[in-house]
Design a protein around this motif. Structure first.
Motif, short mmCIF file in Angstrom:
data_model
loop_
_atom_site.label_atom_id
_atom_site.label_comp_id
_atom_site.label_asym_id
_atom_site.label_seq_id
_atom_site.Cartn_x
_atom_site.Cartn_y
_atom_site.Cartn_z
N ASP A 1 -28.76 22.52 17.70
CA ASP A 1 -29.79 21.50 17.89
C ASP A 1 -30.44 21.77 19.24
O ASP A 1 -29.89 22.48 20.09
CB ASP A 1 -29.17 20.10 17.84
CG ASP A 1 -30.20 19.02 17.56
OD1 ASP A 1 -31.40 19.34 17.39
OD2 ASP A 1 -29.81 17.84 17.51
N ARG A 2 -31.62 21.17 19.45
CA ARG A 2 -32.36 21.46 20.68
C ARG A 2 -33.12 20.23 21.17
O ARG A 2 -33.22 19.22 20.49
CB ARG A 2 -33.37 22.60 20.43
CG ARG A 2 -32.76 23.98 20.28
CD ARG A 2 -33.82 25.06 20.16
NE ARG A 2 -34.90 24.86 21.11
CZ ARG A 2 -34.85 25.16 22.40
NH1 ARG A 2 -33.77 25.70 22.91
NH2 ARG A 2 -35.88 24.94 23.19
N TYR A 3 -33.64 20.38 22.35
CA TYR A 3 -34.55 19.39 22.95
C TYR A 3 -35.70 19.12 21.99
O TYR A 3 -36.26 20.04 21.39
CB TYR A 3 -35.07 19.95 24.27
CG TYR A 3 -36.26 19.24 24.87
CD1 TYR A 3 -36.08 18.10 25.64
CD2 TYR A 3 -37.55 19.74 24.69
CE1 TYR A 3 -37.17 17.46 26.22
CE2 TYR A 3 -38.65 19.12 25.26
CZ TYR A 3 -38.45 17.97 26.02
OH TYR A 3 -39.53 17.35 26.60
N ASP A 4 -36.07 17.84 21.84
CA ASP A 4 -37.18 17.48 20.97
C ASP A 4 -38.48 17.47 21.77
O ASP A 4 -38.59 16.81 22.80
CB ASP A 4 -36.94 16.10 20.34
CG ASP A 4 -37.79 15.90 19.10
OD1 ASP A 4 -39.02 16.04 19.20
OD2 ASP A 4 -37.22 15.60 18.03
N MET A 5 -39.45 18.22 21.26
CA MET A 5 -40.73 18.34 21.96
C MET A 5 -41.50 17.03 21.99
O MET A 5 -42.39 16.84 22.82
CB MET A 5 -41.59 19.43 21.32
CG MET A 5 -41.03 20.83 21.45
SD MET A 5 -39.62 21.14 20.34
CE MET A 5 -40.43 21.09 18.73
N ASP A 6 -41.18 16.12 21.06
CA ASP A 6 -41.80 14.80 21.05
C ASP A 6 -41.14 13.95 22.13
O ASP A 6 -40.03 13.43 21.95
CB ASP A 6 -41.62 14.16 19.67
CG ASP A 6 -42.31 12.80 19.56
OD1 ASP A 6 -42.75 12.26 20.59
OD2 ASP A 6 -42.39 12.28 18.43
N ALA A 7 -41.81 13.80 23.27
CA ALA A 7 -41.21 13.12 24.42
C ALA A 7 -40.84 11.68 24.12
O ALA A 7 -39.93 11.12 24.75
CB ALA A 7 -42.17 13.17 25.61
N SER A 8 -41.50 11.07 23.14
CA SER A 8 -41.20 9.67 22.82
C SER A 8 -39.79 9.50 22.25
O SER A 8 -39.23 8.41 22.30
CB SER A 8 -42.23 9.12 21.82
OG SER A 8 -42.11 9.78 20.56
N LYS A 9 -39.22 10.57 21.73
CA LYS A 9 -37.86 10.50 21.17
C LYS A 9 -36.79 10.60 22.25
O LYS A 9 -35.63 10.27 22.00
CB LYS A 9 -37.67 11.59 20.13
CG LYS A 9 -38.54 11.40 18.89
CD LYS A 9 -38.30 12.49 17.86
CE LYS A 9 -39.18 12.26 16.62
NZ LYS A 9 -39.00 13.34 15.62
N ALA A 10 -37.16 11.10 23.43
CA ALA A 10 -36.23 11.22 24.56
C ALA A 10 -34.90 11.83 24.12
O ALA A 10 -33.83 11.31 24.41
CB ALA A 10 -36.00 9.85 25.21
N TYR A 11 -34.99 12.95 23.41
CA TYR A 11 -33.80 13.58 22.85
C TYR A 11 -33.62 14.97 23.43
O TYR A 11 -34.57 15.76 23.42
CB TYR A 11 -33.92 13.67 21.33
CG TYR A 11 -32.67 14.20 20.65
CD1 TYR A 11 -31.61 13.35 20.37
CD2 TYR A 11 -32.55 15.54 20.32
CE1 TYR A 11 -30.45 13.83 19.76
CE2 TYR A 11 -31.41 16.02 19.71
CZ TYR A 11 -30.37 15.17 19.43
OH TYR A 11 -29.22 15.65 18.83
N PRO A 12 -32.44 15.29 23.94
CA PRO A 12 -31.23 14.46 23.97
C PRO A 12 -31.22 13.40 25.06
O PRO A 12 -30.37 12.53 25.05
CB PRO A 12 -30.12 15.48 24.21
CG PRO A 12 -30.78 16.56 25.00
CD PRO A 12 -32.17 16.66 24.46
N SER A 13 -32.16 13.50 26.02
CA SER A 13 -32.27 12.45 27.03
C SER A 13 -33.69 12.46 27.58
O SER A 13 -34.46 13.41 27.37
CB SER A 13 -31.25 12.65 28.16
OG SER A 13 -31.66 13.67 29.04
N GLN A 14 -34.04 11.41 28.31
CA GLN A 14 -35.39 11.25 28.83
C GLN A 14 -35.79 12.40 29.74
O GLN A 14 -36.93 12.87 29.72
CB GLN A 14 -35.49 9.93 29.60
CG GLN A 14 -36.90 9.54 30.00
CD GLN A 14 -37.73 9.05 28.84
OE1 GLN A 14 -37.26 8.25 28.04
NE2 GLN A 14 -38.96 9.52 28.72
N LEU A 15 -34.87 12.89 30.56
CA LEU A 15 -35.19 13.88 31.58
C LEU A 15 -34.79 15.31 31.20
O LEU A 15 -34.91 16.22 32.02
CB LEU A 15 -34.51 13.50 32.90
CG LEU A 15 -34.92 12.14 33.48
CD1 LEU A 15 -34.13 11.84 34.75
CD2 LEU A 15 -36.42 12.08 33.75
N ALA A 16 -34.33 15.50 29.98
CA ALA A 16 -33.99 16.85 29.52
C ALA A 16 -35.25 17.71 29.44
O ALA A 16 -36.37 17.19 29.47
CB ALA A 16 -33.28 16.79 28.17
#
Length: 583
Positions: free
Chosen positions: A507-522
């Motif tokens: 799994d990876r960082y989500d490019m959709d910043a609104s999802k804040a996945y895996p975290s807000q500052l990742a």
């Protein structure tokens, strides 16, 4: 459809080119705490360049010392790297005679003549002797030792000196003093050194403490372990709470947790990476090519790449336990019921092969090409791996990876290897196994597969995950051993999908910043996975960071409070806030 295929091909080629460029531009990461730490240990003799210790599967180690109590700091530190026994000079036994490497930890004055005689005998028989001298002030070997022995010395007589010596033996600290230099090759555990980095670790720890306390107060989980590694050094390794809300067993940092879906990236995916790299598996070959049973199914033409991306159109989950019939499960083991799923739950033999796997192959395919996260995908990858290697996934992983790298607790069915009180309980299963699960995999399907599955079933401690995460950060190397080529790590961990954020298995960082996945500052370099039981492992190449969170949020029954309170992500952001404050 043709346009979609062309787009997919262009994306695939672009991904390959980017991975190749990244591999060329970036040198293999060498473990190095920044800034360099002070290590007063000197390597005075090592004619065969044995240190730091390399592949742990190639040598059995033992510690001998005048007093196991006096030198406990060395023993405990060495145990972080490799399994070994420790004996006092007064109780040397057959284990020492059978060990390939003998670590002698003592002051020079403590080496009695009878011990020196024994060491010469061991050396004459081909055993490697490593004299770790505490309080040393001489550059020569003690009289009675031979020139082919290895000699390290630290001038201090403190517990910190013992730890530094142990880390120097295994590559946890670089040896920078004296003529014989050695690089850091493994994790550094002396967190006292990190205060000079400019990172406010105390402030970070307070933030994490507060979030963990909130989680326990709100009963999101009775306990947890958090581990943070940066630049090859442990910033934080801390246990919180208890195994259960009864508070009878404190959680410790070396407790062993059910990883749930983190198993996907610590067992099945690295094995598929290995098989890909050794050309035993091709990503664009199909399930039907590797699995004869799949050739008669609708999954025959599904490629390995598609399966690893969760784009095969497979069902997300099949609740196999709901199809059990009277007599399939009984309370005691017998010749017909040997698949142990809990202390008092035994499934009839052959159920996985006769019922579960055929049902997976016969299950429908829907929306192939779209991202649908599926446990069935990793069941299938396990089947491919076992068919190709002609060996079970568990023994293969133990021999090829876990035993060599020092992941001492990682494995399936931990009740066979560890005492029950080291295993953190999960759910009080009132519907299927009808008892508290402790050391038996929480996932029902994995339990019915004899505890060994591609999507779940692995157990491990935080330290083991830190070792594995650092190996990936190093792009395939750890402890002086290369497990993957850098290009393989880059390929599997980078984004490989047109329709999702996923890498191959990861799994990876989500490019959709609104999802804040895996975290807000990742950031966009982050990859890893979460687990249903309340676990996660996230690796951040940009910040040279490994973040581990282990909990049993499903105790005593499944609760969403860990998600609702966003505990894992908030702790991850507390780490990023600390890093960002230095910029």
């Amino acid at each position: 459809m043709k346009n979609h295929c062309k787009t997919a091909i262009i994306f695939r080629l672009s991904s390959i080119i980017l991975v190749m460029l990244f591999t060329v531009i970036c040198d293999v990461r060498v473990l190095a705490a920044e800034p360099p730490v002070t290590n007063r240990t000197e390597l005075l003799a090592d004619s065969k360049n044995f240190l730091p210790v390399g592949d742990l599967s190639k040598q059995s180690l033992v510690i001998i010392t005048p007093s196991t109590k006096k030198y406990e700091a060395f023993i405990r530190q060495a145990d972080r790297y490799a399994p070994m026994s420790a004996f006092s000079f007064a109780s040397l036994g057959s284990v020492v005679k059978q060990s390939q490497v003998i670590l002698v930890v003592a002051e020079r004055s403590e080496l009695r003549s009878d011990i020196l005689s024994r060491l010469r005998t061991y050396a004459a028989k081909g055993q490697t002797i490593v004299f770790c001298e505490i309080g040393g002030n001489s550059y020569s070997l003690p009289a009675g030792l031979t020139d082919n022995m290895i000699h390290l010395s630290n001038p201090a007589k403190t517990k910190a000196a013992q730890r530094d010596l142990a880390m120097s033996v295994f590559g946890g600290l670089p040896i920078t003093s004296g003529k014989n230099k050695r690089a850091q090759t493994r994790l550094q555990y002396d967190d006292g050194q990190v205060k000079s980095w400019g990172l406010d670790v105390v402030k970070m720890t307070r933030k994490i403490d507060a979030i963990a306390d909130e989680a326990m107060k709100e009963q999101a989980a009775p306990g947890m372990v958090v581990m943070i590694v940066k630049n090859g050094a442990v910033l934080l390794e801390k246990a919180y709470g208890f195994h259960t809300y009864a508070k009878s067993e404190r959680t410790t940092s070396n407790d062993i947790f059910d990883l749930a879906s983190v198993s996907k990236i610590t067992a099945t995916t690295p094995l598929m990476m290995h098989l890909y790299e050794t050309k035993q598996v091709q990503l664009d070959s199909t399930l039907g090519f590797y699995l004869p049973a799949a050739r008669r199914s609708n999954k025959s033409k599904t490629s390995i790449r598609t399966v690893l991306l969760h784009e095969g159109g497979f069902e997300p989950y099949i609740p196999f336990y709901r199809d059990l019939k009277s007599g399939d499960v009984q309370r005691a083991a017998s010749t017909t019921h040997g698949v142990q799923m809990a202390d008092h739950a035994f499934l009839r033999n052959g159920y996985y092969e006769q019922i579960m796997w055929p049902k997976m192959l016969a299950s429908p395919i829907k929306d192939a090409g779209k991202y649908v996260y599926s446990d069935i995908s990793m069941y299938a990858m396990k089947e491919v791996a076992e068919k190709v290697t002609n060996e079970g996934i568990e023994p293969y992983l133990q021999k090829w990876l876990y035993g060599r790298i020092g992941m001492q607790t990682t494995g399936y069915n931990p009740r066979k290897r560890f005492p029950k009180n080291r295993l953190v309980p999960t759910e009080n299963d009132t519907t299927f196994r009808k008892e508290l699960l402790q050391g038996y995999v929480h996932d029902q399907g994995a339990a019915m597969a004899n505890g060994v599955a591609g999507h779940a079933g692995l157990f491990a401690s935080a330290n083991d995950l830190a070792i594995y995460g650092q190996m990936l950060l190093n792009r395939g190397t750890y402890g002086g051993v290369r497990y993957f080529q850098p290009a393989t790590v880059d390929l599997f961990t980078s984004r490989q999908s047109l329709t999702s954020r996923r890498g191959l298995g990861f799994d990876r960082y989500d490019m959709d910043a609104s999802k804040a996945y895996p975290s807000q500052l990742a950031n966009e370099s982050v990859y890893g996975h979460t687990g249903f039981t309340g676990t996660c492992l996230w690796i951040d190449p940009k910040n040279q960071l490994v973040y581990i969170f282990l909990s049993n949020r499903v105790y005593p029954d499944v609760s969403n409070k860990l998600y609702d309170l966003n505990i894992r992500s908030r702790i991850q952001d507390a780490v990023y806030e600390t890093i960002n404050e230095t910029r």
